[in-house]
Design a protein around this motif. Structure first.
Motif, mmCIF file in Angstrom:
data_model
loop_
_atom_site.group_PDB
_atom_site.id
_atom_site.type_symbol
_atom_site.label_atom_id
_atom_site.label_comp_id
_atom_site.label_asym_id
_atom_site.label_seq_id
_atom_site.Cartn_x
_atom_site.Cartn_y
_atom_site.Cartn_z
ATOM 1 N N ASP A 181 0.851 -1.180 0.000
ATOM 2 C CA ASP A 181 0.000 0.000 0.000
ATOM 3 C C ASP A 181 0.896 1.243 0.000
ATOM 4 O OD1 ASP A 181 -2.824 1.048 0.788
ATOM 5 O OD2 ASP A 181 -1.444 2.023 2.174
ATOM 6 N N SER A 182 1.831 1.280 0.947
ATOM 7 C CA SER A 182 2.757 2.416 0.998
ATOM 8 C C SER A 182 4.041 2.014 1.723
ATOM 9 C CB SER A 182 2.120 3.599 1.726
ATOM 10 O OG SER A 182 1.853 3.241 3.059
ATOM 11 N N ILE A 183 5.085 2.795 1.413
ATOM 12 C CA ILE A 183 6.384 2.605 2.076
ATOM 13 C C ILE A 183 6.733 3.964 2.677
ATOM 14 C CG2 ILE A 183 8.822 2.052 1.701
ATOM 15 C CD1 ILE A 183 8.046 0.535 -0.828
ATOM 16 N N THR A 184 6.831 4.033 3.994
ATOM 17 C CA THR A 184 7.172 5.309 4.639
ATOM 18 C C THR A 184 8.525 5.121 5.301
ATOM 19 O OG1 THR A 184 4.821 5.642 5.022
ATOM 20 C CG2 THR A 184 6.327 7.095 6.222
ATOM 21 N N ILE A 185 9.521 5.835 4.790
ATOM 22 C CA ILE A 185 10.893 5.535 5.215
ATOM 23 C C ILE A 185 11.728 6.790 5.474
ATOM 24 C CG2 ILE A 185 11.320 3.224 4.284
ATOM 25 C CD1 ILE A 185 11.981 4.521 1.608
ATOM 26 N N MET A 186 12.641 6.620 6.406
ATOM 27 C CA MET A 186 13.666 7.635 6.636
ATOM 28 C C MET A 186 14.841 7.259 5.752
ATOM 29 S SD MET A 186 14.586 10.159 8.836
ATOM 30 C CE MET A 186 13.851 9.856 10.434
ATOM 31 N N VAL A 187 15.277 8.209 4.931
ATOM 32 C CA VAL A 187 16.430 7.961 4.060
ATOM 33 C C VAL A 187 17.330 9.189 4.098
ATOM 34 C CG1 VAL A 187 15.178 6.402 2.492
ATOM 35 C CG2 VAL A 187 15.221 8.852 1.999
ATOM 36 N N GLN A 188 18.489 9.065 3.454
ATOM 37 C CA GLN A 188 19.370 10.223 3.325
ATOM 38 C C GLN A 188 18.605 11.307 2.550
ATOM 39 O OE1 GLN A 188 23.084 8.361 2.150
ATOM 40 N NE2 GLN A 188 23.701 10.410 1.493
ATOM 41 N N LYS A 189 18.726 12.563 2.960
ATOM 42 C CA LYS A 189 17.984 13.663 2.325
ATOM 43 C C LYS A 189 18.212 13.679 0.809
ATOM 44 C CE LYS A 189 16.310 18.043 2.091
ATOM 45 N NZ LYS A 189 15.740 17.903 0.750
ATOM 46 N N GLU A 190 19.475 13.471 0.438
ATOM 47 C CA GLU A 190 19.832 13.520 -0.978
ATOM 48 C C GLU A 190 19.109 12.421 -1.787
ATOM 49 O OE1 GLU A 190 24.164 13.176 -1.397
ATOM 50 O OE2 GLU A 190 23.664 12.119 -3.263
ATOM 51 N N VAL A 191 18.924 11.277 -1.152
ATOM 52 C CA VAL A 191 18.247 10.158 -1.827
ATOM 53 C C VAL A 191 16.741 10.458 -1.938
ATOM 54 C CG1 VAL A 191 17.736 7.671 -1.691
ATOM 55 C CG2 VAL A 191 19.996 8.517 -1.065
ATOM 56 N N ALA A 192 16.185 11.051 -0.886
ATOM 57 C CA ALA A 192 14.764 11.431 -0.930
ATOM 58 C C ALA A 192 14.538 12.422 -2.067
ATOM 59 C CB ALA A 192 14.344 12.042 0.405
ATOM 60 N N ASP A 193 15.450 13.396 -2.201
ATOM 61 C CA ASP A 193 15.326 14.391 -3.278
ATOM 62 C C ASP A 193 15.394 13.702 -4.643
ATOM 63 O OD1 ASP A 193 15.117 16.465 -1.515
ATOM 64 O OD2 ASP A 193 17.249 16.995 -1.570
ATOM 65 N N ARG A 194 16.326 12.755 -4.749
ATOM 66 C CA ARG A 194 16.515 12.057 -6.033
ATOM 67 C C ARG A 194 15.228 11.339 -6.465
ATOM 68 N NH1 ARG A 194 21.202 8.118 -5.569
ATOM 69 N NH2 ARG A 194 22.190 9.837 -4.486
ATOM 70 N N MET A 195 14.525 10.786 -5.485
ATOM 71 C CA MET A 195 13.304 10.029 -5.823
ATOM 72 C C MET A 195 12.242 10.929 -6.441
ATOM 73 S SD MET A 195 12.723 7.439 -2.676
ATOM 74 C CE MET A 195 14.088 6.902 -1.692
ATOM 75 N N GLN A 196 12.283 12.228 -6.091
ATOM 76 C CA GLN A 196 11.240 13.147 -6.557
ATOM 77 C C GLN A 196 11.621 13.900 -7.822
ATOM 78 O OE1 GLN A 196 10.385 15.889 -3.292
ATOM 79 N NE2 GLN A 196 8.425 14.857 -3.144
ATOM 80 N N GLN A 197 12.889 13.764 -8.264
ATOM 81 C CA GLN A 197 13.387 14.618 -9.355
ATOM 82 C C GLN A 197 12.694 14.371 -10.698
ATOM 83 O OE1 GLN A 197 15.657 17.152 -9.229
ATOM 84 N NE2 GLN A 197 15.647 16.885 -7.025
ATOM 85 N N GLU A 198 12.674 15.438 -11.497
ATOM 86 C CA GLU A 198 12.090 15.388 -12.840
ATOM 87 C C GLU A 198 13.226 15.516 -13.863
ATOM 88 O OE1 GLU A 198 8.854 15.043 -13.462
ATOM 89 O OE2 GLU A 198 8.237 15.119 -11.355
ATOM 90 N N PRO A 199 12.938 15.187 -15.168
ATOM 91 C CA PRO A 199 13.983 15.284 -16.197
ATOM 92 C C PRO A 199 14.659 16.653 -16.190
ATOM 93 C CG PRO A 199 11.935 14.474 -17.148
ATOM 94 C CD PRO A 199 11.652 14.749 -15.713
ATOM 95 N N GLY A 200 15.973 16.648 -16.449
ATOM 96 C CA GLY A 200 16.696 17.920 -16.541
ATOM 97 C C GLY A 200 17.331 18.303 -15.228
ATOM 98 N N CYS A 201 16.872 17.729 -14.114
ATOM 99 C CA CYS A 201 17.475 18.068 -12.821
ATOM 100 C C CYS A 201 18.751 17.247 -12.645
ATOM 101 C CB CYS A 201 16.535 17.747 -11.667
ATOM 102 S SG CYS A 201 15.025 18.685 -11.744
ATOM 103 N N LYS A 202 19.678 17.799 -11.874
ATOM 104 C CA LYS A 202 20.994 17.176 -11.719
ATOM 105 C C LYS A 202 20.894 15.764 -11.117
ATOM 106 C CE LYS A 202 25.278 18.347 -9.553
ATOM 107 N NZ LYS A 202 25.302 18.593 -8.140
ATOM 108 N N GLU A 203 20.006 15.610 -10.164
ATOM 109 C CA GLU A 203 19.930 14.327 -9.446
ATOM 110 C C GLU A 203 18.971 13.329 -10.092
ATOM 111 O OE1 GLU A 203 21.881 13.460 -7.118
ATOM 112 O OE2 GLU A 203 22.821 15.414 -6.810
ATOM 113 N N TYR A 204 18.341 13.729 -11.216
ATOM 114 C CA TYR A 204 17.390 12.838 -11.893
ATOM 115 C C TYR A 204 18.130 11.606 -12.405
ATOM 116 C CZ TYR A 204 13.915 11.568 -15.525
ATOM 117 O OH TYR A 204 13.000 10.932 -16.325
#
Ligand code: SAM
Length: 291
Positions: free
Chosen positions: A146-169
């Motif tokens: 149903d869902s995964i609620t997790i504590m991760v490294q901030k940088e990894v959390a940002d990467r998961m949300q990135q869109e095309p063209g962003c550095k971490e995408y």
């Protein structure tokens, strides 16, 4: 009552059991009650939910989960933590601790046996050294989630949300967004953990899509195309795909696939959206079949 969100109680337990933190297991225990409550709220746990916790540590979050859910299974690799967990969770009769490596647990079987195959909720303060393999294993093994609620490294959390063209995408952004909707719940500073990690953290909630947002003829091929495209980030998409070696198409045919997609043959993988990757994998699929 959940008591370990209070740092004093955590220190008392650690001292009583002469516990030594093991760096190799990514052990940074949470010592902030507010953030624990935010995690439980974000996970939206109901009284009839089955929750899988990965890496309970000394049971800090497990106590909160036991109070909110019907049943909790907590998988902990470090055998030194097992006697501590027996103590800190002794007041709860709806929890089982498995002393195993989460990457070796058959979670599909677990969900079937404990939750009748219905979607489970996963909640964890993840060991950062294996964040991506854990997330990918949960999604790719087709565990009903149903869902995964997790504590991760901030940088990894940002990467998961990135869109095309962003550095971490990259491949992680695309894989997560194919399977789920990512939402950062809260950023968490190092001072909320014991010992303090060197990096900032974030809680992210991944809500599983009922149906992926794009349709592909082969999921396996989609992920091969994505991996090939980001394997050599500085190369063009055409070179990345050609050098990967997993496709039965020559360089010119790969270029023709990219042209059929309607983009420049000099484009880089990081410029493509999930929808474009899906279309490209379908084009490659059709061409490979007609070989
Ligand atoms: N949940 C606890 C908390 O929030 O205080 C501890 C979180 S700590 C960041 C990560 C936990 O995962 C540790 O207890 C560690 O021993 C455990 N762990 C590390 N690798 C694991 C693996 N492969 N399988 C299961 N547990 C693991």
């Amino acid at each position: 009552m959940a008591s370990l969100g209070n740092p004093k109680n955590t220190i008392e337990i650690l001292q009583r059991y002469h516990f030594n933190f093991q760096k190799k297991f990514g052990q940074n225990f949470l010592i902030n009650a507010n953030v624990l409550e935010e995690i439980i709220d974000a996970a939206d746990i109901k009284k009839d939910d089955f929750v899988l916790e990965i890496g309970p540590g000394i049971g800090t979050m497990t106590q909160y989960l036991c109070e909110a859910a019907r049943e909790v299974v907590a998988v902990e690799i470090d055998s030194n933590l097992i006697p501590i967990l027996e103590d800190t969770l002794s007041a709860y009769d709806n929890v089982e601790v498995l002393n195993q490596d989460i990457l070796k647990v058959d979670i599909v079987k677990l969900a079937k046996e404990r939750n009748g195959g219905a979607p489970i909720k996963v909640v964890a303060n993840l060991p950062y050294y294996i964040t991506t393999p854990i997330i990918m294993a949960l999604f790719e093994s087709r565990v009903p989630i149903d869902s995964i609620t997790i504590m991760v490294q901030k940088e990894v959390a940002d990467r998961m949300q990135q869109e095309p063209g962003c550095k971490e995408y990259g491949a992680l952004s695309l894989a997560v967004q194919y399977y789920a909707k990512p939402e950062i719940v809260v950023n968490v500073p190092p001072s909320y953990f014991m010992p303090q990690p060197k990096v900032g953290s974030a809680v992210i909630r991944l809500t599983r899509h009922e149906k992926p947002p794009v349709e592909v003829k082969s999921e396996k091929l989609l992920f091969q195309v994505i991996r090939a495209s980001f394997n050599q980030r500085r190369k063009t998409l055409a070179n990345g795909l050609n050098n990967y070696g997993a496709f039965s198409l020559g360089k010119e045919e790969i270029q023709a696939c990219i042209e059929e997609l309607g983009v420049s043959v000099n484009i880089r993988g990081e410029a493509l959206s999930l929808e474009q990757f899906a279309r490209l994998s379908n084009i490659i699929y059709d061409r490979q079949i007609s070989e």
